[in-house]
Design a protein around this motif. Structure first.
Motif, PDB file in Angstrom:
ATOM      1  N   PHE A  20       0.870  -1.196  -0.067  1.00 59.08           N
ATOM      2  CA  PHE A  20       0.066  -0.038   0.026  1.00 59.08           C
ATOM      3  C   PHE A  20       1.122   1.201   0.014  1.00 59.08           C
ATOM      4  CE2 PHE A  20      -4.142   1.689   0.088  1.00 59.08           C
ATOM      5  CZ  PHE A  20      -4.361   2.652   1.255  1.00 59.08           C
ATOM      6  N   TYR A  21       0.867   1.913  -1.044  1.00 55.32           N
ATOM      7  CA  TYR A  21       1.575   3.167  -1.344  1.00 55.32           C
ATOM      8  C   TYR A  21       0.700   4.309  -0.804  1.00 55.32           C
ATOM      9  CZ  TYR A  21       5.325   0.307  -3.310  1.00 55.32           C
ATOM     10  OH  TYR A  21       6.137  -0.933  -3.386  1.00 55.32           O
ATOM     11  N   ILE A  22       1.523   5.144   0.052  1.00 59.53           N
ATOM     12  CA  ILE A  22       0.547   6.504   0.342  1.00 59.53           C
ATOM     13  C   ILE A  22       1.694   7.631   0.228  1.00 59.53           C
ATOM     14  CG2 ILE A  22      -0.501   7.555   2.481  1.00 59.53           C
ATOM     15  CD1 ILE A  22      -0.859   5.045   3.751  1.00 59.53           C
TER      16      ILE A  22
ATOM     17  N   GLY B 179      -4.177   6.743  -0.610  1.00 57.16           N
ATOM     18  CA  GLY B 179      -3.186   5.452  -0.879  1.00 57.16           C
ATOM     19  C   GLY B 179      -3.712   4.539  -2.222  1.00 57.16           C
TER      20      GLY B 179
ATOM     21  N   GLN C 283      -6.539   6.137  10.375  1.00 56.80           N
ATOM     22  CA  GLN C 283      -6.698   5.460   9.103  1.00 56.80           C
ATOM     23  C   GLN C 283      -7.932   4.252   9.156  1.00 56.80           C
ATOM     24  OE1 GLN C 283      -3.493   2.739   7.843  1.00 56.80           O
ATOM     25  NE2 GLN C 283      -3.448   3.441   5.926  1.00 56.80           N
TER      26      GLN C 283
ATOM     27  N   GLY D 185      -6.095   6.408   3.364  1.00 56.80           N
ATOM     28  CA  GLY D 185      -5.008   6.977   3.538  1.00 56.80           C
ATOM     29  C   GLY D 185      -5.238   7.378   5.049  1.00 56.80           C
TER      30      GLY D 185
END
Lengths: 117, 112
Positions: free
Chosen positions: A91-93, A111, B38, B43
């Motif tokens: 998961f890239y945020i 994300g 979260q 996010g």
């Protein structure tokens, strides 16, 4: 105010291909954006700091040739995962700092879930 | 070096009960302090922040936190939780002239 978007929200790709993730600040200008990686049930790991118009600063252990970061404007930063492998699945945020706020609050995007097959 | 410790990895509580999520930090310089929430597959959303001034900070969704400099703590509290508060909560510390660092997170589960 202070909205950050990411695109795509989810992506599935084959091993060996490259994937680009976009991070945009929608209602403010961000001289600095950050890219994080989050593993399941773990905290955020800072990968790199992206400054508009200059090269990104990578954290120790993050391969700059594998995770290409471009911050071409005050509202857009991109992360390209090159030659993706299954272990890049994560998961890239991204987050962005409003240039008007000297207190340096970071606003986060929703994300991007990356799955490499 | 700076560090952030969230003392509880999981906090289960019943609906309408009070809750406190603990956060301690260490830093040799002055810091800004933040709490983020979260929700699953999303996010981080800023709950509240301490920058200066009053040590009691009120945030969104009925949360508040108190900065205690002598104990280097910034605990998050809510007097009465709802099912919808179930989420992961992250404490973050931003030293001046350095990057923001996050705690490991606390999973708050509100049970009916």
């Amino acid at each position: 105010g202070a909205v950050v978007s990411q695109h795509p929200s989810r992506v599935i790709c084959k091993s060996g291909t490259s994937v680009k993730i976009e991070c945009r600040s929608l209602d403010f200008q961000a001289t600095t954006m950050f890219w994080y990686r989050q593993f399941p049930k773990k905290s955020l790991m800072l990968m790199a700091t992206s400054n508009e118009g200059s090269k990104a600063t990578y954290e120790q252990g993050v391969e700059k040739d594998k995770f290409l970061i471009n911050h071409a404007s005050l509202t857009l930063s991109t992360l390209t995962v090159t030659s993706a492998h299954p272990e890049d699945s994560s998961f890239y945020i991204c987050s962005a700092r409003d240039r008007r706020e000297y207190q340096e609050t970071q606003y986060f995007g929703p994300g991007t879930r990356l799955l490499v097959l | 070096a700076q560090s952030v410790t969230q003392l509880d990895s999981q906090v289960p509580v019943f609906e309408e009960a009070p809750v406190e999520l603990r956060c301690n930090y260490s830093s040799s310089v002055s810091v800004y302090l933040f709490w983020y929430v979260q929700y699953p597959n999303q996010g981080l959303q800023l709950l509240l922040k301490y920058l200066s001034g009053s040590t009691l900070v009120k945030g969104i969704n009925g949360f508040e936190a108190e900065f205690n400099k002598s104990q280097t703590s910034f605990h998050l509290r809510k007097p009465s939780v709802h099912i919808s508060d179930t989420a992961e909560y992250f404490c973050a510390v931003k030293p001046r002239n350095n990057d923001m660092r996050f705690g490991a997170g606390t999973r708050l589960t509100v049970k009916p």
